[in-house]
Design an enzyme around this catalytic site. Sequence first.
Site, PDB file in Angstrom:
ATOM      1  N   ASP A   1      26.103 -50.021  -4.079  1.00  0.00           N
ATOM      2  CA  ASP A   1      24.782 -50.642  -4.135  1.00  0.00           C
ATOM      3  C   ASP A   1      24.777 -51.705  -5.232  1.00  0.00           C
ATOM      4  O   ASP A   1      25.336 -51.515  -6.314  1.00  0.00           O
ATOM      5  CB  ASP A   1      23.731 -49.566  -4.424  1.00  0.00           C
ATOM      6  CG  ASP A   1      22.322 -50.052  -4.168  1.00  0.00           C
ATOM      7  OD1 ASP A   1      21.679 -49.538  -3.236  1.00  0.00           O
ATOM      8  OD2 ASP A   1      21.847 -50.946  -4.912  1.00  0.00           O
TER       9      ASP A   1
ATOM     10  N   GLN B   1      11.922 -48.381   1.659  1.00  0.00           N
ATOM     11  CA  GLN B   1      12.978 -49.099   2.376  1.00  0.00           C
ATOM     12  C   GLN B   1      12.760 -50.606   2.239  1.00  0.00           C
ATOM     13  O   GLN B   1      11.658 -51.117   2.470  1.00  0.00           O
ATOM     14  CB  GLN B   1      12.988 -48.711   3.866  1.00  0.00           C
ATOM     15  CG  GLN B   1      14.176 -49.330   4.611  1.00  0.00           C
ATOM     16  CD  GLN B   1      14.302 -48.874   6.066  1.00  0.00           C
ATOM     17  OE1 GLN B   1      13.431 -48.161   6.581  1.00  0.00           O
ATOM     18  NE2 GLN B   1      15.364 -49.294   6.712  1.00  0.00           N
TER      19      GLN B   1
ATOM     20  N   VAL C   1      15.742 -52.819   3.028  1.00  0.00           N
ATOM     21  CA  VAL C   1      16.693 -53.429   3.960  1.00  0.00           C
ATOM     22  C   VAL C   1      16.591 -52.662   5.274  1.00  0.00           C
ATOM     23  O   VAL C   1      16.855 -51.449   5.311  1.00  0.00           O
ATOM     24  CB  VAL C   1      18.135 -53.387   3.412  1.00  0.00           C
ATOM     25  CG1 VAL C   1      19.105 -53.986   4.429  1.00  0.00           C
ATOM     26  CG2 VAL C   1      18.235 -54.132   2.085  1.00  0.00           C
TER      27      VAL C   1
ATOM     28  N   HIS D   1      20.551 -46.937   6.383  1.00  0.00           N
ATOM     29  CA  HIS D   1      21.634 -46.661   5.438  1.00  0.00           C
ATOM     30  C   HIS D   1      21.334 -45.366   4.705  1.00  0.00           C
ATOM     31  O   HIS D   1      20.174 -45.018   4.492  1.00  0.00           O
ATOM     32  CB  HIS D   1      21.823 -47.803   4.436  1.00  0.00           C
ATOM     33  CG  HIS D   1      20.548 -48.248   3.795  1.00  0.00           C
ATOM     34  ND1 HIS D   1      19.641 -49.055   4.447  1.00  0.00           N
ATOM     35  CD2 HIS D   1      20.012 -47.993   2.580  1.00  0.00           C
ATOM     36  CE1 HIS D   1      18.600 -49.293   3.652  1.00  0.00           C
ATOM     37  NE2 HIS D   1      18.796 -48.637   2.516  1.00  0.00           N
TER      38      HIS D   1
HETATM   39  P1  DGP Z   1      16.457 -49.320   0.532  1.00  0.00           P
HETATM   40  O1  DGP Z   1      15.456 -49.635  -0.554  1.00  0.00           O
HETATM   41  O2  DGP Z   1      16.538 -47.834   0.853  1.00  0.00           O
HETATM   42  O3  DGP Z   1      16.253 -50.191   1.745  1.00  0.00           O
HETATM   43  O4  DGP Z   1      17.861 -49.690  -0.096  1.00  0.00           O
HETATM   44  C1  DGP Z   1      18.430 -50.955  -0.036  1.00  0.00           C
HETATM   45  C2  DGP Z   1      19.484 -50.996  -1.089  1.00  0.00           C
HETATM   46  O5  DGP Z   1      20.333 -52.086  -0.798  1.00  0.00           O
HETATM   47  C3  DGP Z   1      18.952 -51.216  -2.499  1.00  0.00           C
HETATM   48  O6  DGP Z   1      19.274 -50.076  -3.303  1.00  0.00           O
HETATM   49  C4  DGP Z   1      19.676 -52.438  -3.009  1.00  0.00           C
HETATM   50  C5  DGP Z   1      20.792 -52.627  -1.999  1.00  0.00           C
HETATM   51  N1  DGP Z   1      21.100 -54.006  -1.732  1.00  0.00           N
HETATM   52  C6  DGP Z   1      20.241 -54.996  -1.386  1.00  0.00           C
HETATM   53  N2  DGP Z   1      20.888 -56.125  -1.174  1.00  0.00           N
HETATM   54  C7  DGP Z   1      22.209 -55.859  -1.380  1.00  0.00           C
HETATM   55  C8  DGP Z   1      23.387 -56.648  -1.308  1.00  0.00           C
HETATM   56  O7  DGP Z   1      23.383 -57.839  -0.991  1.00  0.00           O
HETATM   57  N3  DGP Z   1      24.545 -56.019  -1.589  1.00  0.00           N
HETATM   58  C9  DGP Z   1      24.605 -54.696  -1.933  1.00  0.00           C
HETATM   59  N4  DGP Z   1      25.801 -54.192  -2.207  1.00  0.00           N
HETATM   60  N5  DGP Z   1      23.526 -53.936  -2.005  1.00  0.00           N
HETATM   61  C10 DGP Z   1      22.334 -54.508  -1.733  1.00  0.00           C
END
Ligand code: DGP
Length: 114
Positions: A31, A94, A96, A100
Amino acid sequence: MTTKTLFSRIIDRELPADIVYEDELCLAFRDINPQAPLHVLVVPRKPIGKLSEATETDQSVLGHLLLKAAEIAKTFGHGESFRLTVNNGAGAGQTVFHLHVHLLAGRHLGWPPG
Ligand code: DGP
C-alpha cells in the site's frame, strides 16, 4: 469505453508498485500509505468494483484472495498474527473501486477498528 481502474493499471504495469506476489488470479503490492509495518493489498485481476458487486461466479477468486493473503503474511514472518480488511463502499472507507483485501501486520491491531 470503460476506464481502467487504478489497480488495473498497476496490474498491467502502466503504473509502478512494489509487487510482492502475483499469479493468474491476483496481484499483491504494498500500500502506498501503509498503516502497519506490513500493509499489502491483494487485488483480483478481474476488476470487481466492490465486494457487494461480486457474484457466485467470483466465489473461487474471493477464496483465493484470502488464502494468498494468509500465505503472504506467512512469507513476511507474520503468519500467526495479521488482519484482513475489505472496505466496501465510500461509507466504509473504500477509495479505490477495484475490490482489494488489505493485509495488515507487524504491530498490535486494536479492536474495534475506526
Ligand atoms: P480503500 O480505502 O480500502 O479503497 O484502500 C485503497 C488503498 O489503496 C489505500 O490504502 C491507499 C492505496 N493506494 C491508493 N493509490 C495507490 C497507488 O497508486 N499505489 C499503491 N500501491 N497503493 C495505492
